[in-house]
Design a protein around this motif. Sequence first.
Motif, short mmCIF file in Angstrom:
data_model
loop_
_atom_site.label_atom_id
_atom_site.label_comp_id
_atom_site.label_asym_id
_atom_site.label_seq_id
_atom_site.Cartn_x
_atom_site.Cartn_y
_atom_site.Cartn_z
N ILE A 90 0.86 -1.18 0.00
CA ILE A 90 0.00 0.00 0.00
C ILE A 90 0.90 1.24 0.00
O ILE A 90 1.92 1.27 0.71
CB ILE A 90 -0.93 -0.02 1.24
N VAL A 91 0.53 2.22 -0.81
CA VAL A 91 1.37 3.42 -0.94
C VAL A 91 1.28 4.28 0.33
O VAL A 91 0.20 4.50 0.87
CB VAL A 91 0.91 4.25 -2.17
N GLU A 92 2.46 4.71 0.80
CA GLU A 92 2.52 5.59 1.96
C GLU A 92 2.27 7.02 1.49
O GLU A 92 3.08 7.57 0.74
CB GLU A 92 3.91 5.47 2.58
N PRO A 93 1.17 7.64 1.89
CA PRO A 93 0.81 8.93 1.31
C PRO A 93 1.60 10.09 1.93
O PRO A 93 2.10 10.00 3.05
CB PRO A 93 -0.66 9.07 1.68
N GLU A 94 1.69 11.15 1.15
CA GLU A 94 2.33 12.38 1.65
C GLU A 94 1.34 13.52 1.64
O GLU A 94 0.52 13.63 0.71
CB GLU A 94 3.46 12.77 0.70
N ALA A 95 1.46 14.40 2.64
CA ALA A 95 0.58 15.56 2.68
C ALA A 95 1.16 16.67 1.81
O ALA A 95 2.37 16.77 1.65
CB ALA A 95 0.45 16.07 4.11
N LYS A 96 0.29 17.47 1.24
CA LYS A 96 0.74 18.70 0.57
C LYS A 96 -0.04 19.86 1.19
O LYS A 96 -1.24 20.01 0.95
CB LYS A 96 0.48 18.62 -0.93
N VAL A 97 0.68 20.62 2.00
CA VAL A 97 0.03 21.74 2.68
C VAL A 97 0.29 23.01 1.88
O VAL A 97 1.40 23.22 1.40
CB VAL A 97 0.60 21.90 4.11
N SER A 98 -0.73 23.84 1.75
CA SER A 98 -0.56 25.04 0.95
C SER A 98 0.44 25.99 1.61
O SER A 98 0.49 26.10 2.84
CB SER A 98 -1.91 25.74 0.75
N SER A 99 1.25 26.66 0.77
CA SER A 99 2.31 27.51 1.30
C SER A 99 1.74 28.74 2.00
O SER A 99 2.41 29.39 2.80
CB SER A 99 3.24 27.93 0.17
N THR A 100 0.49 29.07 1.72
CA THR A 100 -0.13 30.24 2.33
C THR A 100 -0.45 30.02 3.80
O THR A 100 -0.61 30.97 4.56
CB THR A 100 -1.46 30.55 1.58
N GLY A 101 -0.56 28.78 4.20
CA GLY A 101 -0.94 28.50 5.59
C GLY A 101 -2.43 28.70 5.78
O GLY A 101 -3.18 28.85 4.82
N ARG A 102 -2.84 28.74 7.02
CA ARG A 102 -4.26 28.82 7.32
C ARG A 102 -4.80 30.23 7.12
O ARG A 102 -4.15 31.22 7.48
CB ARG A 102 -4.44 28.39 8.77
N LEU A 103 -5.98 30.31 6.54
CA LEU A 103 -6.61 31.62 6.35
C LEU A 103 -7.35 32.01 7.63
O LEU A 103 -8.23 31.30 8.09
CB LEU A 103 -7.59 31.54 5.17
N SER A 104 -6.97 33.16 8.18
CA SER A 104 -7.65 33.61 9.40
C SER A 104 -8.98 34.27 9.03
O SER A 104 -9.25 34.55 7.86
CB SER A 104 -6.76 34.60 10.14
N GLY A 105 -9.81 34.54 10.03
CA GLY A 105 -11.10 35.21 9.77
C GLY A 105 -10.92 36.71 9.68
O GLY A 105 -9.99 37.27 10.27
N LEU A 106 -11.79 37.38 8.95
CA LEU A 106 -11.73 38.85 8.88
C LEU A 106 -12.09 39.47 10.23
O LEU A 106 -11.87 40.66 10.46
CB LEU A 106 -12.69 39.37 7.80
N ASP A 107 -12.65 38.67 11.11
CA ASP A 107 -13.01 39.16 12.45
C ASP A 107 -11.85 39.04 13.43
O ASP A 107 -11.99 39.38 14.60
CB ASP A 107 -14.22 38.36 12.98
N GLY A 108 -10.72 38.51 12.96
CA GLY A 108 -9.55 38.40 13.84
C GLY A 108 -9.40 37.00 14.42
O GLY A 108 -8.37 36.68 15.02
N ASN A 109 -10.39 36.16 14.23
CA ASN A 109 -10.25 34.77 14.69
C ASN A 109 -9.13 34.10 13.88
O ASN A 109 -8.98 34.36 12.68
CB ASN A 109 -11.57 34.03 14.50
N ALA A 110 -8.38 33.21 14.53
CA ALA A 110 -7.25 32.59 13.85
C ALA A 110 -7.70 31.69 12.70
O ALA A 110 -6.91 31.34 11.84
CB ALA A 110 -6.43 31.78 14.84
N LYS A 111 -8.96 31.33 12.67
CA LYS A 111 -9.42 30.40 11.65
C LYS A 111 -10.72 30.88 11.01
O LYS A 111 -11.55 31.48 11.69
CB LYS A 111 -9.65 29.04 12.32
N MET A 112 -10.86 30.60 9.71
CA MET A 112 -12.16 30.83 9.08
C MET A 112 -12.96 29.54 9.22
O MET A 112 -12.47 28.47 8.90
CB MET A 112 -11.99 31.17 7.60
N GLY A 113 -14.17 29.66 9.71
CA GLY A 113 -14.95 28.43 9.89
C GLY A 113 -16.43 28.70 9.90
O GLY A 113 -16.87 29.75 10.34
N LYS A 114 -17.12 27.69 9.37
CA LYS A 114 -18.57 27.72 9.36
C LYS A 114 -19.11 27.98 10.76
O LYS A 114 -19.91 28.89 10.97
CB LYS A 114 -18.99 26.30 8.95
#
Length: 332
Positions: free
Chosen positions: A177-201
């Motif tokens: 079975i193939v050992e998978p690799e992650a590809k994380v976007s270079s931009t990192g996590r998008l914070s919220g416009l309200d100042g929260n560290a994360k954008m989330g539903k």
Amino acid sequence: MDENTKKRILTGDRPTGRLHLGHYVGSLRTRAELQDAYDEIIEVADVQALTTHFEKPELIKQSILDVTIDNLSVGLDPDKVTIFQQSQIPSIAELTIFYSMIVSCNQLRHNPTIKTEAKNYGYTDLSYGFLGYPVSQTADITFCNAHLVPVGEDQLPHIELARKIVRKFNALYGTSIVEPEAKVSSTGRLSGLDGNAKMGKSLGNALYLSDTPEEIWNKVKVAVTDPAKIHLHDPGHPEVCNVYKYHCVFNKEEAPGISEQCKKGELGCVACKKRLNAVLNNLLDPMRERRAYYEQHPDEVKDILAKGNKRCNEIGNQNLAEIKEKMHILVK
Ligand code: TRP
């Protein structure tokens, strides 16, 4: 290169609502960029959605199509990528059970993403399915031997676990079975416009790919900026400003100039927000066009999923037969 020689990508989303710009920056953008170079498979993870939303099956049902359209709207070409529904692929469920024998409960309890999510949902006594979803996610990724998994950084503990499970499983049974690799976007996590560290539903600060121009402006308009910049000519501090962070992600070319003007007190927050609004709408307009098409052709969307399910069942059934053979549980 054809499908048979290309490396494979698998990634997916939980259908618990529509996808937003955080998903776009974290994974969807990469999906669109890599769809030619890889055999790309996108999972609508409805079983995983049940781990937190088992009491809302009607929301999941609606979201299966919504999330499929969200993916198509960013420009994923249904002739190139495969999109499928997790619950329709029995080989994923089977593989989950096999993997579950070699993962300890403590390993799962210590998973930082599980801990954060359990806290956010207010879970004290975790369900077996919720605690074990990283095992099921390992089966999602490996039933088709995916090499690469484009995900947001919160998913890294899951990919790490997947790699450990695959190594142990292969060593035990002689599977490959193939050992998978992650590809994380270079931009990192998008914070919220309200100042929260994360954008989330659930955080109420999401800018959805399906938002209208008016909805986008209503959210951009009230974004929290530098609290020290009250008047247009006050010198601002872009490094603490949420709107500036978005310029850096979505308006890379103009961002340095905007920073200069803001610091000198030459650019007011309203004008700066209007510029961001224009950039976001430029990004979203083509997505809105594609979305409108698919929303008018729901049968086409259902066909795309049916075709994806069929292909994934062929791949999964074949791989599972080989795996069971190696596990010596096929009596012939
Ligand atoms: N856990 C992922 C999320 O919450 C969704 C997901 C399900 C996934 N299965 C996957 C991501 C397989 C990558 C690969 O976003």
